[in-house]
Design an enzyme around this catalytic site. Sequence first.
Site, short mmCIF file in Angstrom:
data_model
loop_
_atom_site.label_atom_id
_atom_site.label_comp_id
_atom_site.label_asym_id
_atom_site.label_seq_id
_atom_site.Cartn_x
_atom_site.Cartn_y
_atom_site.Cartn_z
N GLU A 116 0.82 -1.21 0.00
CA GLU A 116 0.00 0.00 0.00
C GLU A 116 0.86 1.27 0.00
OE1 GLU A 116 -2.70 -0.35 3.30
OE2 GLU A 116 -3.93 -1.84 2.28
N GLU A 259 -5.73 -8.44 0.37
CA GLU A 259 -6.18 -8.52 1.76
C GLU A 259 -7.68 -8.24 1.81
OE1 GLU A 259 -4.06 -5.95 4.47
OE2 GLU A 259 -2.18 -6.18 3.36
#
Length: 482
Positions: A116, A259
């Site tokens: 991220e 995720e």
Amino acid sequence: MGSGGSALCWTLLCLLLVPLQVQSAIGFNWGTLSFHKMRPSTVVDLLKANKITKVKLFDANPDALRALMGSGIQVMIGIPNEMLSTFNSDLFVRQNISRFIGKGGADIRYVAVGNEPFLTGYGGQFLNYVVPALLNLQQSLLRANLASYVKLVVPCNADAYQSNVPSQGMFRPELTQIMTQLVSFLDSNASPFVVNIYPFLSLYGNADFPQDYAFFEGSSHPVPDGPNTYYNAFDGNFDTLVAALSKLGFPQMPIVIGEIGWPTDGAVGANLTAARVFNQGLVNHLLSNKGTPLRPGSPPTDVYLFGLLDEGAKSTLPGNFERHWGVFSFDGQAKYRLNLGLGNRGLKNANNVQYLPSRWCVAHPTRDMTQVADHFTRACSEADCTTLNDGGSCSQLGEKDNISYAFNSYYQLQMQNEKSCNFDGLGMVTFLDPSVGDCRFLVGVTDKDLSSSAKPMARWSSIYHICIGVAVWALTMLTFNE
């Protein structure tokens, strides 16, 4: 050509015309930020027992990779954001891929370059390192003759794109240039776009977010979007990404969910029931091959549930729930029933877990606790007390049980060192499990064998503490009866 040959050709033609159904493979994120770590081999056995064939690591942990060698489990390893500006790509490939991969080795399929890195909260600090790191690492893989097998990806948070309705999805304006470079690189190297999607965080961070829209049972607040209607946040989020990729010229790019999950503790709405309903709904949705309105019949290529185990040492900056995402508790015990559609009707627990002796540290029943505040603060600053907070499974304990929970968490963190239960005489070791209802007072685990010489000592120590505990209890009862 005879009639049999004509029939065969017709059958083959029909097969070619039918859209190929791709079924999502379900894997797990294996995070290791825990105070109580099981042996990596025990974790791999847990994965195999549950027929989990894909796992994602957040680094290139050598102990985990050694345990995964020969397991047949496909692996994604990671490079932390902080390493992107300084790591040597050739050295990384030699130390973390080449030495583990090969016949009988770890089946490393992906390298996640950062995690991220475009997250809004990072303020752009990693923005300029991602593409150079990708290009350098790709060259290193080519030199090692691994580029056709090991693919590079960049897991992105869903905040990389935005829109009021899915069909209008686009990447954040400041990311347009770098996303164009990234997606072009992924396409040219047959790599998927990896995204992390968390409906729980949308619900947690927005009081106006419709609760039922976070799940998969339909919603009383569906989102209309032209000819399509969205009944759950996952489909809406996924199609927003599809639209954003389409605007860059890549409407068919494969998408992997890096995720997704639901925590079981540490916040209002984070509980066993909600986690089970969400994760089972997600699995059923994926296995149905229904896809989404913008990609009907084409679910994500792979989906990695977050996470495999609770991680009691994670930062609680985003919220106390950060330590409770595991489908399994820290010791590999399934928290709730979940059918992954892999031939097993429920989850199997970890075997051969090396527990510390069955003893706990609690607040001494006859001591005055008026001076306990500093001890309580110290215990919880080093150990994990997040379940004591609002919404947690231990938030309804009384004052003395709160103290006991903190003392015990610290005591287990210190591997049951006898001095760690002193707290200036306010603590006491007991053999009687102080757990209350759903609030579990843990016993720690270790990744090391308790030696044969230590086990008898532990047994005699437990017997000693039983005697002391019973004596204290008896004296307390006599005092109360008077």
